[in-house]
Design a protein around this motif. Structure first.
Motif, PDB file in Angstrom:
ATOM      1  N   GLN A  38       0.808  -1.219   0.000  1.00 49.54           N
ATOM      2  CA  GLN A  38       0.000   0.000   0.000  1.00 49.54           C
ATOM      3  C   GLN A  38       0.842   1.271   0.000  1.00 49.54           C
ATOM      4  N   PHE A  39       1.938   1.261   0.741  1.00 48.44           N
ATOM      5  CA  PHE A  39       2.773   2.467   0.802  1.00 48.44           C
ATOM      6  C   PHE A  39       3.333   2.816  -0.580  1.00 48.44           C
ATOM      7  N   LEU A  40       3.793   1.815  -1.306  1.00 46.07           N
ATOM      8  CA  LEU A  40       4.291   2.065  -2.655  1.00 46.07           C
ATOM      9  C   LEU A  40       3.174   2.560  -3.567  1.00 46.07           C
ATOM     10  N   ASP A  41       1.987   1.995  -3.407  1.00 47.11           N
ATOM     11  CA  ASP A  41       0.840   2.438  -4.210  1.00 47.11           C
ATOM     12  C   ASP A  41       0.531   3.912  -3.951  1.00 47.11           C
ATOM     13  N   TRP A  42       0.582   4.314  -2.700  1.00 45.60           N
ATOM     14  CA  TRP A  42       0.309   5.717  -2.362  1.00 45.60           C
ATOM     15  C   TRP A  42       1.349   6.641  -2.993  1.00 45.60           C
ATOM     16  N   LEU A  43       2.609   6.270  -2.842  1.00 51.05           N
ATOM     17  CA  LEU A  43       3.670   7.110  -3.400  1.00 51.05           C
ATOM     18  C   LEU A  43       3.591   7.168  -4.926  1.00 51.05           C
ATOM     19  N   ALA A  44       3.313   6.028  -5.556  1.00 50.26           N
ATOM     20  CA  ALA A  44       3.204   6.001  -7.018  1.00 50.26           C
ATOM     21  C   ALA A  44       2.038   6.868  -7.490  1.00 50.26           C
ATOM     22  N   SER A  69       4.320  20.672  -5.486  1.00 53.22           N
ATOM     23  CA  SER A  69       4.321  20.277  -4.071  1.00 53.22           C
ATOM     24  C   SER A  69       3.448  21.195  -3.217  1.00 53.22           C
ATOM     25  N   ILE A  70       3.235  22.440  -3.670  1.00 54.08           N
ATOM     26  CA  ILE A  70       2.399  23.373  -2.907  1.00 54.08           C
ATOM     27  C   ILE A  70       0.950  22.931  -2.926  1.00 54.08           C
ATOM     28  N   ALA A  71       0.568  22.110  -3.904  1.00 61.69           N
ATOM     29  CA  ALA A  71      -0.821  21.660  -4.005  1.00 61.69           C
ATOM     30  C   ALA A  71      -1.255  20.850  -2.796  1.00 61.69           C
ATOM     31  N   THR A  72      -0.308  20.404  -1.989  1.00 57.33           N
ATOM     32  CA  THR A  72      -0.684  19.636  -0.796  1.00 57.33           C
ATOM     33  C   THR A  72      -1.521  20.456   0.178  1.00 57.33           C
ATOM     34  N   VAL A  73      -1.399  21.799   0.135  1.00 61.82           N
ATOM     35  CA  VAL A  73      -2.128  22.637   1.094  1.00 61.82           C
ATOM     36  C   VAL A  73      -3.629  22.626   0.837  1.00 61.82           C
ATOM     37  N   ALA A 130      -3.816  15.143  -3.856  1.00 61.50           N
ATOM     38  CA  ALA A 130      -3.037  13.973  -3.434  1.00 61.50           C
ATOM     39  C   ALA A 130      -1.807  13.783  -4.309  1.00 61.50           C
ATOM     40  N   GLU A 131      -0.976  14.835  -4.398  1.00 63.30           N
ATOM     41  CA  GLU A 131       0.268  14.726  -5.159  1.00 63.30           C
ATOM     42  C   GLU A 131       1.354  14.098  -4.290  1.00 63.30           C
ATOM     43  N   LEU A 132       2.592  14.185  -4.737  1.00 64.47           N
ATOM     44  CA  LEU A 132       3.665  13.430  -4.095  1.00 64.47           C
ATOM     45  C   LEU A 132       3.861  13.815  -2.631  1.00 64.47           C
ATOM     46  N   MET A 133       3.908  15.111  -2.324  1.00 63.10           N
ATOM     47  CA  MET A 133       4.148  15.504  -0.934  1.00 63.10           C
ATOM     48  C   MET A 133       2.978  15.109  -0.039  1.00 63.10           C
ATOM     49  N   THR A 174      10.751   7.964   4.002  1.00 60.83           N
ATOM     50  CA  THR A 174       9.666   8.464   3.158  1.00 60.83           C
ATOM     51  C   THR A 174      10.077   9.726   2.423  1.00 60.83           C
ATOM     52  N   PHE A 175      10.596  10.688   3.160  1.00 63.45           N
ATOM     53  CA  PHE A 175      10.929  11.960   2.525  1.00 63.45           C
ATOM     54  C   PHE A 175      12.236  11.891   1.739  1.00 63.45           C
ATOM     55  N   ALA A 176      13.072  10.907   2.043  1.00 64.26           N
ATOM     56  CA  ALA A 176      14.237  10.679   1.187  1.00 64.26           C
ATOM     57  C   ALA A 176      13.791  10.195  -0.185  1.00 64.26           C
ATOM     58  N   LEU A 177      12.810   9.299  -0.222  1.00 63.95           N
ATOM     59  CA  LEU A 177      12.277   8.838  -1.496  1.00 63.95           C
ATOM     60  C   LEU A 177      11.605   9.974  -2.261  1.00 63.95           C
ATOM     61  N   ALA A 178      10.836  10.806  -1.538  1.00 68.14           N
ATOM     62  CA  ALA A 178      10.168  11.936  -2.195  1.00 68.14           C
ATOM     63  C   ALA A 178      11.199  12.905  -2.763  1.00 68.14           C
ATOM     64  N   THR A 179      12.241  13.190  -1.971  1.00 68.98           N
ATOM     65  CA  THR A 179      13.295  14.094  -2.431  1.00 68.98           C
ATOM     66  C   THR A 179      14.007  13.537  -3.649  1.00 68.98           C
ATOM     67  N   ALA A 180      14.298  12.242  -3.624  1.00 72.20           N
ATOM     68  CA  ALA A 180      14.969  11.613  -4.763  1.00 72.20           C
ATOM     69  C   ALA A 180      14.098  11.674  -6.017  1.00 72.20           C
ATOM     70  N   THR A 181      12.785  11.564  -5.832  1.00 70.26           N
ATOM     71  CA  THR A 181      11.879  11.642  -6.976  1.00 70.26           C
ATOM     72  C   THR A 181      11.875  13.037  -7.575  1.00 70.26           C
ATOM     73  N   TYR A 182      11.774  14.057  -6.720  1.00 69.88           N
ATOM     74  CA  TYR A 182      11.829  15.436  -7.224  1.00 69.88           C
ATOM     75  C   TYR A 182      13.153  15.696  -7.942  1.00 69.88           C
ATOM     76  N   LEU A 183      14.246  15.233  -7.354  1.00 74.23           N
ATOM     77  CA  LEU A 183      15.555  15.440  -7.957  1.00 74.23           C
ATOM     78  C   LEU A 183      15.674  14.706  -9.281  1.00 74.23           C
ATOM     79  N   GLY A 184      15.212  13.465  -9.320  1.00 83.29           N
ATOM     80  CA  GLY A 184      15.326  12.673 -10.539  1.00 83.29           C
ATOM     81  C   GLY A 184      14.551  13.284 -11.698  1.00 83.29           C
TER      82      GLY A 184
END
Length: 236
Positions: free
Chosen positions: A13-19, A176-180, A184-187, A203-213
């Motif tokens: 489920q966690f991977l599904d949410w992030l994807a 990422s600002i859309a989270t406010v 249901a975007e990445l952040m 969790t946030f390391a994966l999110a950061t790596a995704t933004y960077l990639g």
């Protein structure tokens, strides 16, 4: 010191949410870019239109750019989410709230905000085209609109690619600002995963790596385009 473990986040489920968050972030980026570019081009052209017959358009375009660029993106997001739907007819508002109003509001805010910045980049590109190109176009019998379409705009857009790549990078990060507003975007999904898994660093390391990639991919595509189609100064 707690042991780091990314394994729980890479399946289930966690991977599904992030994807799902990555998909929405990318969707917002692509849709906002596709919608913002023509809007920005129209605004830039309005600012450069002959002042005598088109003065109201120039004033309106200038007001749009200044009004949008001098308000934070966060305020734009909240305005489109809380204020704009209240101005709509009840039937349309009901259909909007029955769907994904959060993503719609985020998209509208990103389009308007990005277009205001891109308009200035495109205007600079248009102004970089030598005056001789305009004069040659008019000598061939082309009107203002035809000269823009066939002679000036193609040269200007090629010269504008580097700043537009930079604006695309900003657009990707600005999703990422859309989270406010609850989109249901990445952040948003990263915060959801962190709350459920209690693995904040991973969790946030994966999110950061995704933004960077994705940012590096956009930069690489921009560099590839510039290498394939280098901007050349127009002849005077």
């Amino acid at each position: 010191m707690p042991e780091l473990d990314f394994t729980p986040l890479l399946h289930g489920q966690f991977l599904d949410w992030l994807a799902a968050g990555v998909r929405l972030s990318l969707t917002l980026t692509v849709l906002a870019l596709v919608l913002a570019l023509p809007l920005a081009t129209g605004v830039a052209l309005a600012r450069l239109a002959p002042s005598a017959p088109f003065a109201p358009l120039r004033w309106l375009a200038t007001f749009f750019i200044e009004a949008v660029r001098n308000v934070p993106l966060l305020a734009h997001m909240l305005f489109w989410y809380f204020a704009v739907p209240e101005l709509l007819p009840d039937g349309l508002k009901a259909r909007l709230y029955a769907g994904n109003v959060e993503a719609a509001a985020a998209l509208a805010a990103l389009v308007v905000y990005t277009a205001a910045y891109m308009a200035e980049d495109i205007r600079s590109g248009l102004r970089s085209v030598p005056a001789g190109q305009w004069e040659a176009s008019r000598a061939l019998g082309l009107g203002f609109i035809a000269a823009l379409r066939w002679v000036v705009l193609p040269q200007a857009l090629r010269a504008t690619v580097p700043p537009l790549i930079s604006q695309t990078l900003n657009l990707w990060k600005n999703t990422s600002i859309a989270t406010v507003v609850g989109a249901a975007e990445l952040m948003y999904q990263a915060q959801r995963v962190e709350s459920a898994s209690f693995r904040g660093f991973e969790t946030f390391a994966l999110a950061t790596a995704t933004y960077l990639g994705v940012s590096l991919l956009i930069t690489a595509l921009g560099a590839l385009y510039q290498h394939r189609f280098p901007a050349r100064p127009a002849a005077h």
